[in-house]
Write an enzyme that holds these catalytic residues in place. Structure first.
Site, PDB file in Angstrom:
ATOM      1  N   ASP A   1       3.692  88.381  50.166  1.00  0.00           N
ATOM      2  CA  ASP A   1       4.158  87.047  50.559  1.00  0.00           C
ATOM      3  C   ASP A   1       3.442  86.070  49.634  1.00  0.00           C
ATOM      4  O   ASP A   1       2.212  85.950  49.675  1.00  0.00           O
ATOM      5  CB  ASP A   1       3.790  86.776  52.029  1.00  0.00           C
ATOM      6  CG  ASP A   1       4.266  85.409  52.498  1.00  0.00           C
ATOM      7  OD1 ASP A   1       4.460  84.500  51.654  1.00  0.00           O
ATOM      8  OD2 ASP A   1       4.426  85.239  53.718  1.00  0.00           O
TER       9      ASP A   1
ATOM     10  N   SER B   1      14.738  76.303  37.602  1.00  0.00           N
ATOM     11  CA  SER B   1      16.131  75.943  37.873  1.00  0.00           C
ATOM     12  C   SER B   1      16.500  74.744  37.008  1.00  0.00           C
ATOM     13  O   SER B   1      15.618  73.951  36.633  1.00  0.00           O
ATOM     14  CB  SER B   1      16.259  75.559  39.354  1.00  0.00           C
ATOM     15  OG  SER B   1      17.477  74.896  39.590  1.00  0.00           O
TER      16      SER B   1
ATOM     17  N   ALA C   1      12.759  68.085  47.529  1.00  0.00           N
ATOM     18  CA  ALA C   1      11.735  69.135  47.668  1.00  0.00           C
ATOM     19  C   ALA C   1      11.948  70.238  46.630  1.00  0.00           C
ATOM     20  O   ALA C   1      11.026  70.618  45.901  1.00  0.00           O
ATOM     21  CB  ALA C   1      11.761  69.719  49.084  1.00  0.00           C
ATOM     22  N   TYR C   2      13.177  70.745  46.573  1.00  0.00           N
ATOM     23  CA  TYR C   2      13.470  71.834  45.631  1.00  0.00           C
ATOM     24  C   TYR C   2      13.284  71.364  44.193  1.00  0.00           C
ATOM     25  O   TYR C   2      12.661  72.046  43.374  1.00  0.00           O
ATOM     26  CB  TYR C   2      14.895  72.340  45.854  1.00  0.00           C
ATOM     27  CG  TYR C   2      15.258  73.546  45.017  1.00  0.00           C
ATOM     28  CD1 TYR C   2      14.792  74.813  45.349  1.00  0.00           C
ATOM     29  CD2 TYR C   2      16.070  73.415  43.894  1.00  0.00           C
ATOM     30  CE1 TYR C   2      15.135  75.926  44.591  1.00  0.00           C
ATOM     31  CE2 TYR C   2      16.420  74.519  43.133  1.00  0.00           C
ATOM     32  CZ  TYR C   2      15.947  75.771  43.487  1.00  0.00           C
ATOM     33  OH  TYR C   2      16.266  76.874  42.722  1.00  0.00           O
TER      34      TYR C   2
ATOM     35  N   LYS D   1      10.369  72.789  41.347  1.00  0.00           N
ATOM     36  CA  LYS D   1      10.672  73.449  40.075  1.00  0.00           C
ATOM     37  C   LYS D   1      10.175  72.604  38.900  1.00  0.00           C
ATOM     38  O   LYS D   1       9.755  73.142  37.868  1.00  0.00           O
ATOM     39  CB  LYS D   1      12.175  73.715  39.957  1.00  0.00           C
ATOM     40  CG  LYS D   1      12.723  74.682  41.011  1.00  0.00           C
ATOM     41  CD  LYS D   1      12.123  76.076  40.915  1.00  0.00           C
ATOM     42  CE  LYS D   1      12.877  77.085  41.782  1.00  0.00           C
ATOM     43  NZ  LYS D   1      12.325  78.452  41.707  1.00  0.00           N
TER      44      LYS D   1
ATOM     45  N   ARG E   1      25.524  84.024  41.947  1.00  0.00           N
ATOM     46  CA  ARG E   1      26.041  84.497  43.252  1.00  0.00           C
ATOM     47  C   ARG E   1      24.984  85.326  43.978  1.00  0.00           C
ATOM     48  O   ARG E   1      24.849  86.539  43.754  1.00  0.00           O
ATOM     49  CB  ARG E   1      27.271  85.391  43.044  1.00  0.00           C
ATOM     50  CG  ARG E   1      28.577  84.649  42.942  1.00  0.00           C
ATOM     51  CD  ARG E   1      29.773  85.581  42.991  1.00  0.00           C
ATOM     52  NE  ARG E   1      29.752  86.672  42.048  1.00  0.00           N
ATOM     53  CZ  ARG E   1      30.048  86.579  40.748  1.00  0.00           C
ATOM     54  NH1 ARG E   1      30.369  85.420  40.228  1.00  0.00           N
ATOM     55  NH2 ARG E   1      30.012  87.641  39.972  1.00  0.00           N
ATOM     56  N   THR E   2      24.181  84.635  44.793  1.00  0.00           N
ATOM     57  CA  THR E   2      23.178  85.299  45.630  1.00  0.00           C
ATOM     58  C   THR E   2      23.231  84.603  46.981  1.00  0.00           C
ATOM     59  O   THR E   2      24.017  83.671  47.172  1.00  0.00           O
ATOM     60  CB  THR E   2      21.774  85.107  45.028  1.00  0.00           C
ATOM     61  OG1 THR E   2      21.510  83.691  45.000  1.00  0.00           O
ATOM     62  CG2 THR E   2      21.648  85.678  43.633  1.00  0.00           C
TER      63      THR E   2
HETATM   64  N1  LIG Z   1      20.972  81.523  42.799  1.00  0.00           N
HETATM   65  C1  LIG Z   1      20.982  80.475  41.998  1.00  0.00           C
HETATM   66  O1  LIG Z   1      22.065  79.900  41.697  1.00  0.00           O
HETATM   67  C2  LIG Z   1      19.692  79.973  41.388  1.00  0.00           C
HETATM   68  C3  LIG Z   1      19.773  78.917  40.481  1.00  0.00           C
HETATM   69  C4  LIG Z   1      18.616  78.438  39.880  1.00  0.00           C
HETATM   70  C5  LIG Z   1      17.401  79.021  40.199  1.00  0.00           C
HETATM   71  N2  LIG Z   1      17.341  80.044  41.085  1.00  0.00           N
HETATM   72  C6  LIG Z   1      16.011  80.611  41.410  1.00  0.00           C
HETATM   73  O2  LIG Z   1      16.064  82.018  41.249  1.00  0.00           O
HETATM   74  C7  LIG Z   1      15.104  82.635  42.110  1.00  0.00           C
HETATM   75  C8  LIG Z   1      15.775  83.752  42.901  1.00  0.00           C
HETATM   76  O3  LIG Z   1      16.818  83.150  43.654  1.00  0.00           O
HETATM   77  P1  LIG Z   1      18.020  83.973  44.315  1.00  0.00           P
HETATM   78  O4  LIG Z   1      19.241  83.235  43.995  1.00  0.00           O
HETATM   79  O5  LIG Z   1      17.906  85.428  44.001  1.00  0.00           O
HETATM   80  O6  LIG Z   1      17.688  83.692  45.862  1.00  0.00           O
HETATM   81  P2  LIG Z   1      17.770  84.607  47.176  1.00  0.00           P
HETATM   82  O7  LIG Z   1      18.874  85.580  47.096  1.00  0.00           O
HETATM   83  O8  LIG Z   1      17.730  83.626  48.303  1.00  0.00           O
HETATM   84  O9  LIG Z   1      16.389  85.405  47.111  1.00  0.00           O
HETATM   85  C9  LIG Z   1      15.180  84.738  47.259  1.00  0.00           C
HETATM   86  C10 LIG Z   1      14.097  85.782  47.362  1.00  0.00           C
HETATM   87  O10 LIG Z   1      12.834  85.095  47.514  1.00  0.00           O
HETATM   88  C11 LIG Z   1      12.156  85.733  48.579  1.00  0.00           C
HETATM   89  N3  LIG Z   1      11.125  84.902  49.180  1.00  0.00           N
HETATM   90  C12 LIG Z   1      11.261  83.704  49.788  1.00  0.00           C
HETATM   91  N4  LIG Z   1      10.059  83.294  50.245  1.00  0.00           N
HETATM   92  C13 LIG Z   1       9.159  84.232  49.888  1.00  0.00           C
HETATM   93  C14 LIG Z   1       7.764  84.394  50.059  1.00  0.00           C
HETATM   94  N5  LIG Z   1       7.024  83.476  50.715  1.00  0.00           N
HETATM   95  N6  LIG Z   1       7.153  85.492  49.545  1.00  0.00           N
HETATM   96  C15 LIG Z   1       7.880  86.425  48.888  1.00  0.00           C
HETATM   97  N7  LIG Z   1       9.200  86.356  48.718  1.00  0.00           N
HETATM   98  C16 LIG Z   1       9.832  85.260  49.215  1.00  0.00           C
HETATM   99  C17 LIG Z   1      13.248  86.131  49.557  1.00  0.00           C
HETATM  100  O11 LIG Z   1      12.745  87.072  50.490  1.00  0.00           O
HETATM  101  P3  LIG Z   1      13.362  87.240  52.000  1.00  0.00           P
HETATM  102  O12 LIG Z   1      14.530  88.167  51.869  1.00  0.00           O
HETATM  103  O13 LIG Z   1      12.206  87.814  52.770  1.00  0.00           O
HETATM  104  O14 LIG Z   1      13.763  85.863  52.463  1.00  0.00           O
HETATM  105  C18 LIG Z   1      14.252  86.707  48.581  1.00  0.00           C
HETATM  106  O15 LIG Z   1      13.904  88.008  48.218  1.00  0.00           O
HETATM  107  C19 LIG Z   1      14.533  81.509  42.977  1.00  0.00           C
HETATM  108  O16 LIG Z   1      13.285  81.092  42.460  1.00  0.00           O
HETATM  109  C20 LIG Z   1      15.554  80.400  42.833  1.00  0.00           C
HETATM  110  O17 LIG Z   1      14.997  79.109  43.039  1.00  0.00           O
HETATM  111  C21 LIG Z   1      18.455  80.536  41.702  1.00  0.00           C
END
Ligand SMILES: NC(=O)c1ccc[n+]([C@@H]2O[C@H](COP(=O)([O-])OP(=O)(O)OC[C@H]3O[C@@H](n4cnc5c(N)ncnc54)[C@H](OP(=O)(O)O)[C@@H]3O)[C@@H](O)[C@H]2O)c1
Length: 249
Positions: free
Chosen positions: A76, A157, A171-172, A176, A206-207
């Protein structure tokens, strides 16, 4: 491409070559899971971490079919004890870590007004997206500099770019923006140490966070992070990348 193997002793025999070790945060789903898949395919030993250990194990099981070396560990990023525990495990079990991908993130105030967002939401976002990566760097950089080698990839991001400091989602965006600052400062402090520190904007992916309507696959979202995790010696540091190209902060 970096050397994916490292010599464990002065005798260069196949038995003395061990794969480089990469730790990825928030890797049970989304972009983090994909980064693990791609790094393992390249031959690195991957430590797939998640705050829920059962989810980490399930993710490793899901990747097992493709082969490669992937192990699960609980982490974590908001918990200093958890960070200390994973550092201790790396030292004891693997004796090294070569790559850190700070991927874990939360997106808690989508569209919210900066004048109204509550302090708790801002604090929780900064704890995960900003302080977590910083504390992981502080914990793991000594293990990298000990071997004169390291690659740190901070998943930021487009919302962290200065141009994005427009209304809403404060906040977000500031979490970043600050992560970008950390990237530059640590890269400067680590110049000539063998440790390269860069940031990646994965695009809209797409997540669970990006949603089903996002144009990019998780695989594409992971690609530039993997590119930065495997930079050759002397590669760029203190930069922001999208689609394997440098972009402005
Ligand atoms: N998707 C996009 O379009 C996008 C765009 C720009 C940047 N990003 C960045 O890319 C990264 C990954 O995003 P994603 O799209 O893959 O998001 P996601 O599918 O929501 O996955 C986020 C991951 O972070 C984990 N997490 C959250 N809080 C945590 C903590 N305290 N300790 C450890 N793990 C934690 C979540 O775990 P749980 O399953 O336990 O919640 C999950 O595994 C992030 O930093 C996000 O800001 C994403």
């Amino acid at each position: 491409m970096m050397s994916l193997w490292v010599r464990e002793s002065v005798n260069v025999t196949p038995e003395n070559l061990v794969p480089r070790v990469a730790l990825v945060t928030g890797a049970n789903r989304g972009i983090g899971l994909e980064v693990c898949r791609q790094l393992a395919r390249l031959g690195l030993k991957v430590v797939l971490t998640a705050r829920d250990e059962a989810k980490a194990r399930a993710a490793v099981a899901a990747l097992e079919a493709q082969g490669g070396q992937i192990v699960a560990q609980p982490l974590d990023v908001t918990d200093a004890h958890s960070i200390a525990a994973v550092k201790e495990w790396l030292e004891r079990e693997l004796g090294r870590v070569d790559v850190l991908v700070n991927n874990a993130g939360v997106y808690l105030d989508e569209g919210a007004s900066g004048l109204e967002v509550d302090a708790g939401t801002v604090r929780a976002t900064l704890e995960t997206n900003t302080l977590g990566p910083l504390q992981l760097c502080q914990a793991l950089v000594p293990l990298m500099t000990a071997h004169h080698y390291g690659r740190i990839v901070n998943v930021t991001s487009g919302y962290g770019q200065m141009d994005s400091m427009t209304s809403r989602t404060l906040a977000y965006k500031i979490s970043k923006l600050a992560l970008n600052g950390i990237t530059r400062i640590l890269a400067d402090e680590l110049r000539d140490s063998g440790v390269l520190v860069n940031a990646v904007d994965p695009g809209w992916v797409r997540t669970d966070m990006g949603g089903a309507g996002a144009p990019r696959s998780a695989s594409r979202g992971a690609d530039t992070a993997v590119f930065l995790a495997t930079l050759p010696d002397g590669g760029p540091t203190g930069r922001l990348f999208r689609d394997r190209r440098e972009v402005h902060w």
